[in-house]
Design a protein around this motif. Sequence first.
Motif, short mmCIF file in Angstrom:
data_model
loop_
_atom_site.label_atom_id
_atom_site.label_comp_id
_atom_site.label_asym_id
_atom_site.label_seq_id
_atom_site.Cartn_x
_atom_site.Cartn_y
_atom_site.Cartn_z
N LYS B 67 -2.51 -8.46 10.89
CA LYS B 67 -1.35 -8.64 10.05
C LYS B 67 -0.28 -7.63 10.47
CE LYS B 67 -3.31 -11.59 7.29
NZ LYS B 67 -2.92 -12.99 7.45
N SER B 73 -1.94 -2.41 3.22
CA SER B 73 -3.15 -3.21 3.39
C SER B 73 -4.39 -2.48 2.86
CB SER B 73 -3.35 -3.56 4.86
OG SER B 73 -3.77 -2.40 5.56
N GLU B 215 2.57 -13.11 3.51
CA GLU B 215 2.71 -12.10 4.57
C GLU B 215 4.10 -11.47 4.56
OE1 GLU B 215 0.68 -12.97 8.26
OE2 GLU B 215 2.42 -12.26 9.36
N ASN B 219 5.13 -7.62 3.84
CA ASN B 219 6.04 -6.90 4.76
C ASN B 219 7.18 -6.24 4.00
OD1 ASN B 219 5.12 -7.08 7.42
ND2 ASN B 219 5.93 -9.15 7.68
N LEU B 261 -5.93 -8.68 0.29
CA LEU B 261 -5.27 -8.10 1.47
C LEU B 261 -4.72 -6.70 1.21
CD1 LEU B 261 -3.14 -11.16 2.66
CD2 LEU B 261 -5.11 -10.20 3.84
N ALA C 245 -1.52 -19.22 3.68
CA ALA C 245 -2.63 -18.29 3.43
C ALA C 245 -3.80 -18.96 2.73
CB ALA C 245 -2.14 -17.09 2.61
#
Lengths: 337, 337, 337, 337
Positions: B67, B73, B215, B219, B261, C245
């Motif tokens: 990732k 994370s 994701e 970020n 995650l 995901a």
Amino acid sequence: MIIVMNKTATDADIKAVVDRLHSIGSEAHVSEGQYRTVIGALGDREAIRQLPWEAMSGVERAVPVMKPFKFVSRDFQPEDTVLQIRGATIGGGTFTAVAGPCAVESREQLFRTAEAVKAAGATVLRGDAFKPRTSPYSFQGLGEAGLEMLAEARETFDLPFVAEVLDPRDVGLVSSYADILRIGTRNMANFTLLTEVGRQPKPVLLKRGFTATIEEWLNAAEYIYKEGNHQIIMCERGIRTFETASRNTLDITAVPIVKGLSHLPVLVDPSHSGGRRELVAPLTRAAVAIGADAIMVDVHPTPDTAQVDGAQALLPSEFAELMESVRAIAGVVGLRV
Amino acid sequence: MIIVMNKTATDADIKAVVDRLHSIGSEAHVSEGQYRTVIGALGDREAIRQLPWEAMSGVERAVPVMKPFKFVSRDFQPEDTVLQIRGATIGGGTFTAVAGPCAVESREQLFRTAEAVKAAGATVLRGDAFKPRTSPYSFQGLGEAGLEMLAEARETFDLPFVAEVLDPRDVGLVSSYADILRIGTRNMANFTLLTEVGRQPKPVLLKRGFTATIEEWLNAAEYIYKEGNHQIIMCERGIRTFETASRNTLDITAVPIVKGLSHLPVLVDPSHSGGRRELVAPLTRAAVAIGADAIMVDVHPTPDTAQVDGAQALLPSEFAELMESVRAIAGVVGLRV
Amino acid sequence: MIIVMNKTATDADIKAVVDRLHSIGSEAHVSEGQYRTVIGALGDREAIRQLPWEAMSGVERAVPVMKPFKFVSRDFQPEDTVLQIRGATIGGGTFTAVAGPCAVESREQLFRTAEAVKAAGATVLRGDAFKPRTSPYSFQGLGEAGLEMLAEARETFDLPFVAEVLDPRDVGLVSSYADILRIGTRNMANFTLLTEVGRQPKPVLLKRGFTATIEEWLNAAEYIYKEGNHQIIMCERGIRTFETASRNTLDITAVPIVKGLSHLPVLVDPSHSGGRRELVAPLTRAAVAIGADAIMVDVHPTPDTAQVDGAQALLPSEFAELMESVRAIAGVVGLRV
Amino acid sequence: MIIVMNKTATDADIKAVVDRLHSIGSEAHVSEGQYRTVIGALGDREAIRQLPWEAMSGVERAVPVMKPFKFVSRDFQPEDTVLQIRGATIGGGTFTAVAGPCAVESREQLFRTAEAVKAAGATVLRGDAFKPRTSPYSFQGLGEAGLEMLAEARETFDLPFVAEVLDPRDVGLVSSYADILRIGTRNMANFTLLTEVGRQPKPVLLKRGFTATIEEWLNAAEYIYKEGNHQIIMCERGIRTFETASRNTLDITAVPIVKGLSHLPVLVDPSHSGGRRELVAPLTRAAVAIGADAIMVDVHPTPDTAQVDGAQALLPSEFAELMESVRAIAGVVGLRV
């Protein structure tokens, strides 16, 4: 506004809606159908739109009849907006090519590209000094040094340039260099930034949010327009869908739709939409054929060393070749090149 | 990174990829299959990720193994982040209710709501002084006057409060009043704003962009974290899909995925997701059952006069009733209330 | 139906719409606003809906007031539909667990699973003999031999079973074995298949197309209902969105929406929605908390040898553990287990 | 296949994956990175693909290197497939126009349209006798009587025709009349129907599911191909996205992508994509410019009486006018008309 009452709405619910319309000086037309009562609201559309009709008892939904934007609509101005920018024309039956590197990386990279795109027929240069990056660990642009290089390239090659502005605090700075300010796709709904560029004396290239509806995109243009800046170019650059074979799905249908709803010129960015070099030429040809006023293409002298989006950059020679078919198609659909 | 060469890649293409990996101090593992050659890249993941592999000759695609985010994370920090905010706890097995009006409209509206949500069990107050509105003609918030009312309500009812910040230039102002800064859904990818709140000493509630992948959302959190602010709450508030029966589609699956995650706490906003009052209670119960650390609910004493989002606001009495089943479900899934 | 005329519509255009409404025995209520004329159509809704209003000169758009489905709506039948299937109850305040293997692979695999799910509290068995597979090279099911095993398992464990039917020519065959016929997500808009199962004396479990709106899904149920089969269970199983995901995005909001619009019971399939084992338990708990009438869970004794969807199957022990929290949450929201 | 192990995978987990690959005669290339171990699987791709890798302990995800389809890929057949259908050519550098009514409503309606589209340059006639309708209360087509009229029109105007088939039981019937069988967007993943048309001696026009990825669409073509029918035309007709300003979003990018991945010809349907008459001509021009092999356009002599999709049908005169610019653009991009 049309207010649809639900099946179990009472007479008192209906009266409350009617009374509220009257209280703001609007008319209410009540139609009682077999299953639902429908109330048509007539009057000052902004006043009507502001009230929370769907929060009232017995209301199933409220359906707007009019679009929420006003000044950017063809209802308001039937004739096309045409922009004149240091010799380049955008809109009104002229076809314009904007080209250059995604990001300014060095003076040499920029100048080699600018010279090549000028020779191939581009009349506006692109190049960014501030880059919004999904990851904080990616290259973020050269900042003011990049703007200086762009300004120098403008003088050298007689090409006005467009550059992105990311931060309301940088608007004055970017505006002092660039000929066109670009609002990126991630900032289309950044209303403080829109308001700020709306106060500048420079044209604005407004990218569609990759998840914005056409109506939201025109609302964003309205934010700029109502601050006094009427020089706006709408940029379609692909939307997010379930399809992952291309980076985004170019919403080519948006071109005729926006040109129908609005008087503003429409530009297509085939590079960021497709995200892959081999898609740029076909997408560009489609954009011209459908009647876009302009295209904006990433060109890089050595894509495999690019710091941003190398996979989608055309070589200068590829761009030159593309421009030949572009001119031919533009002629077929009645655009001047 | 795994680099998949295309069918017609030459030996020279493969060698060029391998040489480039070596040039940045990385290893290359070459596997020649029947149809494709695949190159595994091993070494400094940031260095590898920065290079434009897909722009190189013969490369079909590059597949990241890792990732792009790091500090947020669970690989980096296995144990949960737990926030302590003026007596309220978020994360780590405690269940927290945030509630209040969508926008502050008046002192009376705010205080009536704050008193009611406190009585019903909320431990954090919500209320906005700056509102991002799709249309420039809608109510945009009371500004600093609203923040002052919120600060007064905090003292009166002993409730820390969360408020949205829209503009990097307002971050200091909002931070001087609010206990938690909120980044709205339209600003999740406003990297200059993220950087600015990353420098504040206040926790940040980071709403997911309604069109952002998980994701991309993580970020965005990484942007805040790497500036030094580690107090981040992730807020799921629905995503844009083809379905129009609800305002957004609550991505309830995102809750366990983000908690897997990342070590950050996850809050769910059922009000902005559903957009309709009758959906708020069911969505809240689902959020608690799936293991969200917190919920944030719009409450208004008179929704049919609300200036923003009245259709989705609960009455104080409805909120109090909801909190009873919320506590029971939280108990079943092992959360402290 | 509300017919919105465009800005340039002429008096003749308006008259043509009104005349056409009169020609089918409907009333027309004409409201002339400042910018647009709006015509409310009152009368037989099917007759009105059939005509191509948007093809008429001067018409901007036609907005339906009523939903297109009728028999499956709560307007038509206010009380819940409750199904009794060989001792199992679905709907009406009872919570039901359906469980079993995705596909029947062997007698031993099926029987081991059936025994385990029965012991854990499932009252309906799932298992497919015909599988629709994206790739023609994947396992397509055991066919009639699989149905025979399912029938034998039903007798052995006293569990009615549900099995998918793919082909209108197989409806009679599957119906002669199964207690509930399942329409898969890819066949939700296969109207010939819907019509065929609508003629059977067996309940139908109708999966939502993963790209169908709630309105289209209820229309599909209407196809079955109007053929005479009123025993329909609506199955939410995730929709396709931009998020990758999870396999699909469970549209948990659809549960209260469908229960509001329709009298039919709603079941949630957490296995096919999430696509990954660790998501099944959280999604199931959310489904129960939001008020679903039933869940359907993939269980397999050895998921890593499964021929279909092994990655999402629970072990029997995991399913048994899940059922404990499910019962507790069902109690909180007032369902009988 | 590339198998990425998760961070906590044990040596035993890795060994189990390697052993399983060896058990099916495949090779395993193990790369141990700093954070993750990655295993490259080399061998029979179908055997590898069938196993449930993601269900094995310690596996984070399995990334396929190869596409799942084979026969329809350019890897398998590099040169274009070209179809010859009663004098019409589709593919291989020829541009073809298919046109006619959406549904056959009467002999007169069909013949007037067929005569007009033939005169304007169409070489294939469209017209349906079986219509899949979202609502069970809408017109469903004339059935065999419609096919008879189409066959008569074919003889009268020397135009081969394409007609939709909905039900596997009707395939023989439709195939006995039509020159090209069409699979509609709702049936793209109706694998029993695909298998059935794969056994017919007639070309198949395969519409993309409006929510299907390009990979799923090519898999659907593979179903037909592997039954022995190699005459397949891929039809892009718009996908479902969040945008509601057009009926669907034409995925124009799919044209060059499919032509890159596959040897099959690609046709674009601008009528069903846009859903509004004024969008048909612009979308058609874009389709030709991007290199589609054919277009398919709805034409109706009196759209405002059409029983299906009147809002999107062109008048014969509009179609004739459109064909002039189509021919000019086709010439620019190197297609024979």
